[in-house]
Design an enzyme around this catalytic site. Structure first.
Site, PDB file in Angstrom:
ATOM      1  N   ASP A 177      -0.035   0.033  -4.020  1.00  0.00           N
ATOM      2  CA  ASP A 177      -0.529  -1.199  -3.411  1.00  0.00           C
ATOM      3  C   ASP A 177      -1.970  -0.957  -2.960  1.00  0.00           C
ATOM      4  OD1 ASP A 177      -0.577  -3.728  -2.313  1.00  0.00           O
ATOM      5  OD2 ASP A 177       0.546  -3.184  -0.531  1.00  0.00           O
ATOM      6  N   ASP A 223      -4.519  -2.954  -2.722  1.00  0.00           N
ATOM      7  CA  ASP A 223      -5.144  -3.996  -1.882  1.00  0.00           C
ATOM      8  C   ASP A 223      -6.628  -4.195  -2.162  1.00  0.00           C
ATOM      9  OD1 ASP A 223      -2.817  -4.645  -0.528  1.00  0.00           O
ATOM     10  OD2 ASP A 223      -3.174  -3.234   1.098  1.00  0.00           O
ATOM     11  N   HIS A 281      -2.389  -8.723  13.096  1.00  0.00           N
ATOM     12  CA  HIS A 281      -1.223  -8.100  13.738  1.00  0.00           C
ATOM     13  C   HIS A 281      -1.630  -7.773  15.173  1.00  0.00           C
ATOM     14  CE1 HIS A 281      -1.042  -6.565   9.517  1.00  0.00           C
ATOM     15  NE2 HIS A 281       0.249  -6.486   9.651  1.00  0.00           N
ATOM     16  N   HIS A 334       2.131  -6.917  -4.333  1.00  0.00           N
ATOM     17  CA  HIS A 334       3.564  -6.681  -4.133  1.00  0.00           C
ATOM     18  C   HIS A 334       4.356  -7.202  -5.324  1.00  0.00           C
ATOM     19  CE1 HIS A 334       2.963  -6.780   0.558  1.00  0.00           C
ATOM     20  NE2 HIS A 334       2.146  -5.934  -0.059  1.00  0.00           N
ATOM     21  N   GLU A 353       7.329 -11.733   3.961  1.00  0.00           N
ATOM     22  CA  GLU A 353       6.457 -11.247   2.885  1.00  0.00           C
ATOM     23  C   GLU A 353       7.193 -10.188   2.079  1.00  0.00           C
ATOM     24  OE1 GLU A 353       2.401 -10.447   4.040  1.00  0.00           O
ATOM     25  OE2 GLU A 353       2.270  -8.841   2.564  1.00  0.00           O
ATOM     26  N   ASP A 386      -3.746  -4.648  15.396  1.00  0.00           N
ATOM     27  CA  ASP A 386      -5.127  -4.690  14.887  1.00  0.00           C
ATOM     28  C   ASP A 386      -6.113  -5.039  15.986  1.00  0.00           C
ATOM     29  OD1 ASP A 386      -3.839  -4.685  12.408  1.00  0.00           O
ATOM     30  OD2 ASP A 386      -4.000  -6.869  12.208  1.00  0.00           O
ATOM     31  N   ASP A 444      -0.845 -13.866  -0.019  1.00  0.00           N
ATOM     32  CA  ASP A 444      -1.769 -12.788   0.301  1.00  0.00           C
ATOM     33  C   ASP A 444      -2.483 -12.465  -1.002  1.00  0.00           C
ATOM     34  OD1 ASP A 444      -1.237 -12.602   2.953  1.00  0.00           O
ATOM     35  OD2 ASP A 444      -0.438 -10.560   2.910  1.00  0.00           O
TER      36      ASP A 444
HETATM   37  C1  XLS Z   1       1.318  -4.512   3.432  1.00  0.00           C
HETATM   38  C2  XLS Z   1       1.363  -5.930   3.754  1.00  0.00           C
HETATM   39  C3  XLS Z   1       0.801  -6.308   5.109  1.00  0.00           C
HETATM   40  C4  XLS Z   1       1.254  -7.677   5.487  1.00  0.00           C
HETATM   41  C5  XLS Z   1       1.163  -7.974   6.947  1.00  0.00           C
HETATM   42  O1  XLS Z   1       1.495  -4.099   2.295  1.00  0.00           O
HETATM   43  O2  XLS Z   1       0.742  -6.648   2.738  1.00  0.00           O
HETATM   44  O3  XLS Z   1      -0.582  -6.194   5.093  1.00  0.00           O
HETATM   45  O4  XLS Z   1       0.559  -8.649   4.789  1.00  0.00           O
HETATM   46  O5  XLS Z   1       1.924  -7.131   7.703  1.00  0.00           O
HETATM   47 NI    NI Z   2       0.254  -8.654   2.779  1.00  0.00          NI
HETATM   48 NI    NI Z   3       0.377  -5.408   0.890  1.00  0.00          NI
END
Ligand code: XLS
Ligand code: NI
Ligand code: NI
Length: 433
Positions: free
Chosen positions: A304, A306, A98, A268, A229, A101, A293
Site C-alpha cells: 500500500d 499511497d 485522525h 486497498h 474502509e 494526527d 480515498d
Molecule cells: C491505511 C488507511 C488509512 C485510513 C484512515 O491504509 O488508508 O489511512 O484511510 O485510517
Molecule cells: Ni485510506
Molecule cells: Ni491505505
C-alpha cells in the site's frame, strides 16, 4: 509561522499552462451538469500523510524536517497553522484527520482527550475563518502499542474499552466540527496468526463495537455518514474488512447494511485483487457506496504505497462508476496519499496535491463525457434487453419445472452473442486520447 511562505494560492490556468503550481484541468468554478467541479469532486487533504508522516520507511527513519515535528501542544498548534496554510494555497474544500494526527498523546486517556478537544477548538476557529470543512474524522486505533492485537477485536476487554472510549471522543470531535462522514478503518482488526485467534469471537466484538458507534452517532444527532474502509491486509496479515463484498456480508450479519457505507481506497482495492472501479461498482450495486480515498499503488511492489494518483485513464473509470452511482452525496475525494521520502520541500507538498487534483479533474471530465455520450450504457442496456420481456420476467418468480416445460414446448435454443469487449474498450479510448 509561514511554512509555505512564498507559494501563492494555486489557480486554474488551463491546459497550455506550464506553471507547475497551476491547475491545468481543475477549474473549481467550472459548471458541469449543473454542479461546479469543486462540488462534484469534493477534494480533501489528509492530515496524516501531509503533516504527521515523517518520511520513514522500514529501513530508515525521518527524512522530513518540518518545524512542527515534536511533542507538545505548541507543536500541534504549529502543525495546524501549516495545515490551514496549505489548505488556503490549494483551495480544496475539505480535510480529514485522525485524533493521533492532530494532538499529542497524553499521559492517560483524560489528557489525550483534553489535547484533542483543545485542537478541535483551534480547528473550529480556523474553519470558521477560512471556510475549509471536515469531510471526515476518524480514530487512530492502530498505531499505539496497546492496539497491537487489535482494538474492537482485541482479546483484552480493557483494550476494547479504551478503543470504545476513544471512538466516542472522535465521533464527538467530528460532530462538533460538522464532519460530513465518520470513518472506521480497522488497521489492526485482523490477525497475525490463526494459531492464537478466535475468529468467531473477534467478529462478534467488531459487530458489537460498530453497532455502538451507530447508536452513539444517532444519540448525539450526528447527521453524517458512517463509513467502513475496506483493506485486505497491512498492517495485519489478514484484515477482517477485506473488501467491499466482505464488509457487506458483515454489515448484513449485524443488521447494519442500511446504517453504514464504505470508503473505498484505490490501493486497498488493488491489494485485494480487484480494480478500484470494481469496488466502487460493487458498492453501488449493494447500495453502500459512500466515499473514496484517492491514491495509487506501485504495481510492482504489492504494497500500500499511497502515492498520489497520476493515471488519467484509471481515474476516469473510477469516476465513471461514481457518476453512474449518482455522484458523491456526503462523500468526496480524499487524498490518502503521501510524498515519496526524498520529496523534502514545502513545494513538493503543494505540487503533489496540484497534480493529484488535476489528474482527478481530467479523469472526471472524461468520465462525464463518456456518460453523456451514452454509448457504453446503451450497449449495456442492449445486452440485457431480453430480460425486458414478460416471459423472461416471469422466470424470476417462477420455478424450475415451469421453466423446463416452457423450454420443452417452445423449443428455446439460445444462440451465443458477442460481448463486444474490444469495441467497448475502443469506445472508452475515444474519450481518453
Ligand atoms: C491505511 C488507511 C488509512 C485510513 C484512515 O491504509 O488508508 O489511512 O484511510 O485510517
Ligand atoms: Ni485510506
Ligand atoms: Ni491505505
Amino acid at each position: 509561522m509561514t511554512y509555505f511562505a512564498d507559494i501563492a494560492p494555486v489557480t486554474y490556468k488551463g491546459r497550455d499552462s506550464d506553471d507547475p503550481l497551476s491547475f491545468r484541468h481543475y477549474d473549481p468554478e467550472e459548471v458541469i451538469g449543473g454542479k461546479t467541479m469543486a462540488e462534484h469532486l469534493r477534494f480533501a487533504v489528509a492530515y496524516w500523510h501531509s503533516f504527521a508522516w515523517e518520511g520513514g520507511d522500514p529501513f530508515g527513519g525521518r527524512t522530513f524536517d518540518r518545524p512542527w515535528f515534536g511533542d507538545g501542544m505548541d507543536r500541534a498548534r504549529a502543525k495546524a497553522d501549516a495545515a490551514f496554510e496549505l489548505f488556503r494555497i490549494l483551495g480544496q474544500p475539505y480535510f480529514c484527520f485522525h485524533d493521533a494526527d492532530v494532538r499529542p498523546e497524553g499521559a492517560d486517556f483524560a489528557e489525550s482527550t483534553r489535547n484533542l478537544e483543545e485542537i478541535v477548538g483551534v480547528f473550529e476557529a480556523k474553519m470558521a475563518g477560512t471556510g475549509t470543512k471536515l469531510l471526515w474524522g476518524t480514530a487512530n486505533l492502530f498505531s499505539h502499542r496497546r492496539y497491537m492485537a487489535g482494538a474492537a477485536t482485541n482479546p483484552d476487554p480493557d483494550v476494547f474499552a479504551y478503543a470504545a472510549a476513544t471512538l466516542k471522543t472522535c465521533i464527538d470531535a467530528t460532530h462538533r466540527l460538522n464532519g460530513e462522514n465518520y470513518v472506521l478503518w480497522g488497521g489492526r482488526e485482523g490477525y497475525e496468526t490463526l494459531l492464537n485467534t478466535d475468529l468467531r469471537r473477534e467478529r462478534e466484538q467488531a459487530g458489537r463495537m460498530l453497532s455502538m458507534v451507530v447508536d452513539y452517532a444517532k444519540k448525539i444527532g450526528f447527521g453524517g455518514t458512517i463509513l467502513i474502509e475496506p483493506k485486505p491486509q497491512e498492517p495485519t496479515k489478514h484484515q477482517y474488512d477485506y473488501d467491499v463484498a466482505t464488509v457487506y456480508g458483515f454489515l448484513k450479519d449485524f443488521g447494519l447494511e442500511g446504517e453504514v457505507k464504505v470508503n473505498i481506497e484505490q490501493g486497498h482495492a488493488i491489494l485485494a485483487g480487484h480494480s478500484f472501479e470494481h469496488e466502487i461498482a460493487l458498492a453501488s450495486a449493494l447500495g453502500i457506496f459512500g466515499s473514496i480515498d484517492m491514491n495509487r499503488n506501485d504495481y510492482q511492489s504489492g504494497w500500500d504505497t499511497d502515492q498520489f494518483p497520476n493515471n488519467i485513464p484509471e481515474v476516469a473509470l473510477a469516476y465513471y462508476e461514481i457518476l453512474k452511482a449518482g455522484g458523491f452525496i456526503t462523500g468526496g475525494t480524499n487524498f490518502d496519499a503521501k510524498l515519496r521520502r526524498q520529496s523534502l520541500d514545502a513545494e513538493d507538498l503543494v505540487a503533489a496535491h496540484v497534480g493529484g487534483m488535476d489528474v482527478c479533474a481530467a479523469g472526471f471530465r472524461r468520465a462525464w463525457a463518456m456518460l453523456e455520450d451514452g454509448g457504453l450504457e446503451a450497449a449495456r442496456a442492449e445486452r440485457y434487453a431480453g430480460w425486458d420481456g414478460a416471459e423472461a420476467q416471469a422466470m424470476l418468480s417462477g420455478d424450475l419445472a415451469a421453466i423446463h416445460d416452457r423450454v420443452m414446448s417452445s423449443g428455446i435454443n439460445p444462440l451465443p452473442r458477442s460481448g463486444r469487449q474490444e469495441r467497448l474498450e475502443n469506445l472508452v479510448n475515444r474519450f481518453l486520447d
